[in-house]
Design a protein around this motif. Structure first.
Motif, mmCIF file in Angstrom:
data_model
loop_
_atom_site.group_PDB
_atom_site.id
_atom_site.type_symbol
_atom_site.label_atom_id
_atom_site.label_comp_id
_atom_site.label_asym_id
_atom_site.label_seq_id
_atom_site.Cartn_x
_atom_site.Cartn_y
_atom_site.Cartn_z
ATOM 1 N N LEU A 100 0.729 -1.111 0.030
ATOM 2 C CA LEU A 100 0.021 -0.072 0.261
ATOM 3 C C LEU A 100 0.795 1.222 -0.141
ATOM 4 O O LEU A 100 0.403 2.217 -0.599
ATOM 5 C CB LEU A 100 -1.119 -0.122 1.237
ATOM 6 N N VAL A 101 2.023 1.250 0.361
ATOM 7 C CA VAL A 101 3.219 2.238 0.285
ATOM 8 C C VAL A 101 4.528 1.512 0.100
ATOM 9 O O VAL A 101 4.787 0.397 0.133
ATOM 10 C CB VAL A 101 3.216 3.017 1.732
ATOM 11 N N ILE A 102 5.233 2.514 -0.457
ATOM 12 C CA ILE A 102 6.759 2.111 -0.591
ATOM 13 C C ILE A 102 7.760 3.335 -0.247
ATOM 14 O O ILE A 102 7.296 4.345 -0.010
ATOM 15 C CB ILE A 102 6.900 1.744 -2.297
ATOM 16 N N ARG A 103 8.779 2.932 0.207
ATOM 17 C CA ARG A 103 9.788 3.804 0.654
ATOM 18 C C ARG A 103 10.660 4.273 -0.581
ATOM 19 O O ARG A 103 10.827 3.401 -1.434
ATOM 20 C CB ARG A 103 10.511 3.295 1.685
ATOM 21 N N ARG A 104 10.910 5.277 -0.678
ATOM 22 C CA ARG A 104 11.865 5.862 -1.855
ATOM 23 C C ARG A 104 12.839 6.859 -1.336
ATOM 24 O O ARG A 104 12.884 7.443 -0.239
ATOM 25 C CB ARG A 104 10.911 6.732 -2.830
ATOM 26 N N PRO A 105 14.108 6.857 -1.766
ATOM 27 C CA PRO A 105 15.109 7.804 -1.427
ATOM 28 C C PRO A 105 14.373 9.314 -1.444
ATOM 29 O O PRO A 105 14.109 9.432 -2.717
ATOM 30 C CB PRO A 105 16.288 7.521 -2.057
ATOM 31 N N SER A 106 15.170 9.985 -0.702
ATOM 32 C CA SER A 106 14.508 11.685 -0.832
ATOM 33 C C SER A 106 15.301 12.172 -1.984
ATOM 34 O O SER A 106 16.783 11.910 -2.051
ATOM 35 C CB SER A 106 14.622 12.412 0.635
ATOM 36 N N ASP A 109 17.888 14.521 -0.016
ATOM 37 C CA ASP A 109 18.913 14.047 0.835
ATOM 38 C C ASP A 109 18.994 12.551 0.847
ATOM 39 O O ASP A 109 18.114 12.010 1.084
ATOM 40 C CB ASP A 109 18.297 14.409 2.310
ATOM 41 N N ARG A 110 20.178 12.149 0.322
ATOM 42 C CA ARG A 110 20.302 10.765 0.121
ATOM 43 C C ARG A 110 20.170 9.707 1.366
ATOM 44 O O ARG A 110 20.295 8.669 1.208
ATOM 45 C CB ARG A 110 21.526 10.471 -0.607
ATOM 46 N N ARG A 111 20.446 10.368 2.523
ATOM 47 C CA ARG A 111 20.299 9.656 3.555
ATOM 48 C C ARG A 111 18.754 9.583 4.072
ATOM 49 O O ARG A 111 18.598 8.721 4.972
ATOM 50 C CB ARG A 111 20.930 10.528 4.919
ATOM 51 N N ALA A 112 17.766 10.257 3.723
ATOM 52 C CA ALA A 112 16.381 10.268 4.025
ATOM 53 C C ALA A 112 15.621 9.430 3.212
ATOM 54 O O ALA A 112 15.944 9.269 2.102
ATOM 55 C CB ALA A 112 16.055 11.712 4.222
ATOM 56 N N VAL A 113 14.511 9.207 3.434
ATOM 57 C CA VAL A 113 13.599 8.476 2.794
ATOM 58 C C VAL A 113 12.268 9.107 2.864
ATOM 59 O O VAL A 113 11.774 9.933 3.700
ATOM 60 C CB VAL A 113 13.221 6.923 3.046
ATOM 61 N N LEU A 114 11.431 9.028 1.840
ATOM 62 C CA LEU A 114 10.082 9.481 1.800
ATOM 63 C C LEU A 114 9.187 8.038 1.657
ATOM 64 O O LEU A 114 9.440 7.204 0.872
ATOM 65 C CB LEU A 114 9.641 10.372 0.383
ATOM 66 N N VAL A 115 7.981 8.235 2.138
ATOM 67 C CA VAL A 115 6.985 7.121 2.215
ATOM 68 C C VAL A 115 5.946 7.691 0.952
ATOM 69 O O VAL A 115 5.578 8.755 0.928
ATOM 70 C CB VAL A 115 6.247 7.098 3.534
ATOM 71 N N GLU A 116 5.848 6.787 0.243
ATOM 72 C CA GLU A 116 4.916 7.025 -0.928
ATOM 73 C C GLU A 116 3.538 6.098 -1.206
ATOM 74 O O GLU A 116 3.897 4.976 -0.910
ATOM 75 C CB GLU A 116 5.535 7.057 -2.283
ATOM 76 N N LEU A 117 2.447 6.672 -1.486
ATOM 77 C CA LEU A 117 1.402 5.897 -1.436
ATOM 78 C C LEU A 117 1.241 5.306 -2.853
ATOM 79 O O LEU A 117 1.350 5.810 -3.916
ATOM 80 C CB LEU A 117 -0.106 6.684 -1.388
ATOM 81 N N THR A 118 1.072 3.930 -2.679
ATOM 82 C CA THR A 118 1.211 3.121 -4.172
ATOM 83 C C THR A 118 -0.499 3.440 -4.922
ATOM 84 O O THR A 118 -1.335 3.833 -4.166
ATOM 85 C CB THR A 118 0.995 1.765 -3.953
#
Length: 166
Positions: A100-106, A109-118
């Motif tokens: 239902l979501v995926i994590r993607r690199p920001s 900022d390469r150290r951070a992630v974003l959560v994306e709704l599929t």
């Protein structure tokens, strides 16, 4: 005194047992508390019909409200859902396991992630939100539009004591 509902009965009993106390707050706050329990049951039913837990809806709806591309940082999700970062990490893991979501690199900022709704997550939260609104419209149909706006304003005033809007 005519007893109109269970809260009136409780207030009347306290007035007999403790006439020295002002039980006026019970007339409002006990009803809010009881209404919360009823609404929680209704909301859970709407979410269950869409195979969601309330916490899942909270996270997915925060992402949906963010607008395209439906991404937020885990920190923003913590703020919007009022849970700890550890709890949010667990929730993201579980939602990711359901695709239902995926994590993607920001990208910033390469150290951070974003959560994306599929796409399946968006379709599911849209369906659950529609079911929720049907229930909530039904709950409020006993009030006029004007009364609904007045009640919203009054509840906002009470809520401000506990929440700081940025």
């Amino acid at each position: 005194m005519e007893i109109k509902d269970e809260v009136d009965r409780i207030i009347a009993a306290w007035q007999v047992e403790r006439p020295d106390l002002d039980v006026t707050p019970l007339a409002v706050l006990s009803r809010i508390s009881r209404l919360d329990r009823h609404l929680d049951k209704s909301r859970r039913a709407a979410f269950a019909a869409n195979h969601l837990e309330p916490w899942e809806f909270d996270v997915l709806s925060a992402l949906r409200r963010a607008g395209e591309p439906y991404t937020l940082s885990p920190g923003a999700l913590v703020t919007q859902t009022m849970v700890t970062s550890g709890t949010m990490t667990n929730r993201i893991d579980r939602l990711e396991g359901r695709a239902l979501v995926i994590r993607r690199p920001s990208p910033d900022d390469r150290r951070a992630v974003l959560v994306e709704l599929t796409d399946p997550g968006r379709e599911l939260v849209d369906s659950a939100f529609h079911a929720l609104l049907e229930i909530e419209h039904h709950v409020l149909e006993v009030l006029t539009d004007s009364d609904q706006h007045s009640l919203a304003d009054m509840l906002r005033s009470l809520t401000r004591q506990f929440e700081q809007l940025s």
